[in-house]
Design a protein around this motif. Structure first.
Motif, PDB file in Angstrom:
ATOM      1  N   PHE A   1       0.022  21.159  22.199  1.00 15.18           N
ATOM      2  CA  PHE A   1      -0.820  20.462  22.053  1.00 15.18           C
ATOM      3  C   PHE A   1      -1.654  21.261  23.017  1.00 15.18           C
ATOM      4  CE2 PHE A   1      -4.344  17.308  21.466  1.00 15.18           C
ATOM      5  CZ  PHE A   1      -5.106  18.139  20.603  1.00 15.18           C
ATOM      6  N   GLY A   2      -1.385  20.194  24.036  1.00 13.06           N
ATOM      7  CA  GLY A   2      -1.714  20.032  26.199  1.00 13.06           C
ATOM      8  C   GLY A   2      -1.435  21.235  26.239  1.00 13.06           C
ATOM      9  N   GLY A   3      -0.574  22.104  26.122  1.00 11.15           N
ATOM     10  CA  GLY A   3      -1.331  23.490  25.967  1.00 11.15           C
ATOM     11  C   GLY A   3      -2.016  24.132  25.540  1.00 11.15           C
ATOM     12  N   GLY A   4      -2.295  23.942  24.670  1.00 12.49           N
ATOM     13  CA  GLY A   4      -4.017  24.300  24.741  1.00 12.49           C
ATOM     14  C   GLY A   4      -5.094  24.239  25.307  1.00 12.49           C
ATOM     15  N   LEU A   5      -4.741  22.739  25.891  1.00 13.75           N
ATOM     16  CA  LEU A   5      -5.686  21.712  26.319  1.00 13.75           C
ATOM     17  C   LEU A   5      -6.015  22.119  27.979  1.00 13.75           C
ATOM     18  CD1 LEU A   5      -5.788  17.965  25.026  1.00 13.75           C
ATOM     19  CD2 LEU A   5      -7.328  19.698  24.240  1.00 13.75           C
ATOM     20  N   TYR A   6      -5.240  22.379  28.077  1.00 14.35           N
ATOM     21  CA  TYR A   6      -4.853  22.915  29.694  1.00 14.35           C
ATOM     22  C   TYR A   6      -6.092  24.355  30.096  1.00 14.35           C
ATOM     23  CZ  TYR A   6      -2.917  24.605  34.161  1.00 14.35           C
ATOM     24  OH  TYR A   6      -2.352  25.653  34.821  1.00 14.35           O
ATOM     25  N   MET A   7      -4.801  25.267  28.670  1.00 20.44           N
ATOM     26  CA  MET A   7      -6.455  26.701  29.044  1.00 20.44           C
ATOM     27  C   MET A   7      -7.057  26.332  28.866  1.00 20.44           C
ATOM     28  SD  MET A   7      -3.218  28.951  26.919  1.00 20.44           S
ATOM     29  CE  MET A   7      -1.744  28.385  26.571  1.00 20.44           C
ATOM     30  N   THR A   8      -8.309  25.916  28.118  1.00 24.24           N
ATOM     31  CA  THR A   8      -9.304  25.395  27.650  1.00 24.24           C
ATOM     32  C   THR A   8      -9.819  24.976  29.157  1.00 24.24           C
ATOM     33  OG1 THR A   8      -9.108  24.987  25.098  1.00 24.24           O
ATOM     34  CG2 THR A   8     -11.199  24.187  26.424  1.00 24.24           C
ATOM     35  N   LEU A   9      -9.161  23.757  29.477  1.00 23.52           N
ATOM     36  CA  LEU A   9      -9.541  23.022  30.828  1.00 23.52           C
ATOM     37  C   LEU A   9      -9.489  23.912  32.119  1.00 23.52           C
ATOM     38  CD1 LEU A   9      -7.571  20.056  30.314  1.00 23.52           C
ATOM     39  CD2 LEU A   9     -10.207  20.028  30.605  1.00 23.52           C
TER      40      LEU A   9
ATOM     41  N   VAL B   1     -10.145  27.644  20.906  1.00 21.80           N
ATOM     42  CA  VAL B   1      -8.925  28.243  19.686  1.00 21.80           C
ATOM     43  C   VAL B   1      -8.257  29.145  20.020  1.00 21.80           C
ATOM     44  CG1 VAL B   1      -9.617  29.726  17.934  1.00 21.80           C
ATOM     45  CG2 VAL B   1     -11.520  27.652  18.189  1.00 21.80           C
ATOM     46  N   VAL B   2      -9.036  29.759  21.246  1.00 22.93           N
ATOM     47  CA  VAL B   2      -7.969  30.844  21.888  1.00 22.93           C
ATOM     48  C   VAL B   2      -6.677  29.971  22.046  1.00 22.93           C
ATOM     49  CG1 VAL B   2      -7.342  32.798  23.954  1.00 22.93           C
ATOM     50  CG2 VAL B   2      -8.928  32.962  22.199  1.00 22.93           C
ATOM     51  N   GLY B   3      -6.968  28.996  23.539  1.00 19.90           N
ATOM     52  CA  GLY B   3      -6.031  28.169  24.198  1.00 19.90           C
ATOM     53  C   GLY B   3      -4.592  28.019  23.256  1.00 19.90           C
ATOM     54  N   MET B   4      -5.412  26.667  22.143  1.00 18.96           N
ATOM     55  CA  MET B   4      -4.530  26.589  20.998  1.00 18.96           C
ATOM     56  C   MET B   4      -3.366  27.410  20.381  1.00 18.96           C
ATOM     57  SD  MET B   4      -4.871  23.778  20.830  1.00 18.96           S
ATOM     58  CE  MET B   4      -5.446  22.213  21.937  1.00 18.96           C
ATOM     59  N   ALA B   5      -4.331  28.232  19.786  1.00 17.18           N
ATOM     60  CA  ALA B   5      -3.707  29.633  18.757  1.00 17.18           C
ATOM     61  C   ALA B   5      -2.720  30.148  20.170  1.00 17.18           C
ATOM     62  CB  ALA B   5      -4.040  30.649  18.411  1.00 17.18           C
ATOM     63  N   THR B   6      -2.681  30.547  21.494  1.00 18.72           N
ATOM     64  CA  THR B   6      -1.884  31.137  22.330  1.00 18.72           C
ATOM     65  C   THR B   6      -0.240  29.781  22.423  1.00 18.72           C
ATOM     66  OG1 THR B   6      -3.515  32.237  23.322  1.00 18.72           O
ATOM     67  CG2 THR B   6      -1.505  31.767  24.785  1.00 18.72           C
ATOM     68  N   SER B   7      -0.889  28.558  22.211  1.00 21.27           N
ATOM     69  CA  SER B   7      -0.220  27.678  22.458  1.00 21.27           C
ATOM     70  C   SER B   7       1.144  27.363  21.595  1.00 21.27           C
ATOM     71  CB  SER B   7      -0.517  25.930  22.715  1.00 21.27           C
ATOM     72  OG  SER B   7       0.663  25.426  23.251  1.00 21.27           O
ATOM     73  N   PHE B   8       0.230  27.233  20.093  1.00 21.44           N
ATOM     74  CA  PHE B   8       1.216  27.540  19.203  1.00 21.44           C
ATOM     75  C   PHE B   8       2.342  28.309  18.884  1.00 21.44           C
ATOM     76  CE2 PHE B   8      -0.923  23.146  18.474  1.00 21.44           C
ATOM     77  CZ  PHE B   8       0.461  22.625  18.310  1.00 21.44           C
TER      78      PHE B   8
END
Length: 256
Positions: free
Chosen positions: A153-161, A119-126
């Motif tokens: 979208f991948g930026g949010g996934l990167y942060m999550t991983l 959630v935070v990663g996607m919010a941060t990325s966009f």
């Protein structure tokens, strides 16, 4: 036997009741947005001074994520604290006594950590992307341009991983100081240095951060990494899976 839903609720309560873990996520969002915005502003104001080669290699999407190198510091701290804080306080004994099914306990902790990070990663990325493009002005790109939505979208996934990898390592080491003492130098010194050393960069390009960051790139001029954006993210997923499996093995075999 504790119900999985009850264990999930318990893990969510633990995370939100500890201010340090909550503030690390907030810090990751704010630091990434602010630093990225400043670098985009610097780029826009200095555009006329860039040579033709720099302009050819310019990636407005990747530039809008330029503050993530510092923001991921908070993400790593969050992943470590969520896992290792119970070991440092001794509360892990109480937790495992209440939930003797260690697989359920671990899965619930990782699930809560992963959802929060996503959630935070996607919010941060966009948010970072749109703020950065607004600052870049005429040098910006659009979310509808080829490869851009994938990168954001991948930026949010990167942060999550990144958070999940840190959580897995923290479970293996069971010490916040030891975990941070290994992860911080690895991502902020070793990985970066080796990626620029001719004899070592062929290995460093397969490190989790080097491979995963490929997903946030749209312009790939002079990029020597021999894989595409999704293949790079898959390499990072393999690292994360190995860390999480290692964490489970340690939890299963060792006493608290």
């Amino acid at each position: 036997m504790a119900a999985p839903s009850a264990v999930l609720q318990s893990e969510w309560t633990k995370v939100k009741s500890v201010r340090s873990t909550v503030w690390t996520l907030v810090s990751a969002l704010l630091v990434t947005i602010v630093i990225s915005g400043l670098i985009c502003l610097l780029t826009a104001t200095q555009w006329k001074n860039l040579d033709s080669n720099d302009r050819l290699q310019f990636d407005p999407t990747s530039t809008s994520f330029s503050g993530l190198w510092l923001g991921q510091l908070a993400l790593i701290v969050f992943g470590v604290l969520v896992i290792s804080s119970e070991y440092s306080t001794g509360m892990i004994r109480t937790s495992l006594a209440a939930v003797p099914q260690r697989g359920t306990f671990y899965a619930s902790k990782i699930a809560v950590t992963g959802v929060l990070a996503l959630v935070v990663g996607m919010a941060t990325s966009f948010i970072t992307f749109f703020v950065g493009q607004a600052i870049l002005g005429s040098h910006s790109t659009s979310i509808s341009d080829p490869g851009v939505l994938r990168a954001v979208f991948g930026g949010g996934l990167y942060m999550t991983l990144m958070v999940l990898f840190s959580a897995g390592i923290a479970m293996i080491l069971r010490s916040p100081m030891l975990s941070l003492g290994i992860l911080m130098p690895f991502f902020f010194l070793i990985s970066t240095i080796l990626a620029n050393v001719p004899g070592a960069k062929k290995v460093a390009r397969y490190f989790p951060d080097q491979a995963g960051s490929k997903i946030m790139q749209v312009v790939s001029v002079n990029d020597e990494r021999p894989y595409g954006p999704w293949a790079g993210l898959l390499i990072m997923v393999v690292w994360v899976a190995a860390a999480l499996i290692g964490g489970y093995v340690v939890l299963k075999r060792r006493d608290a």
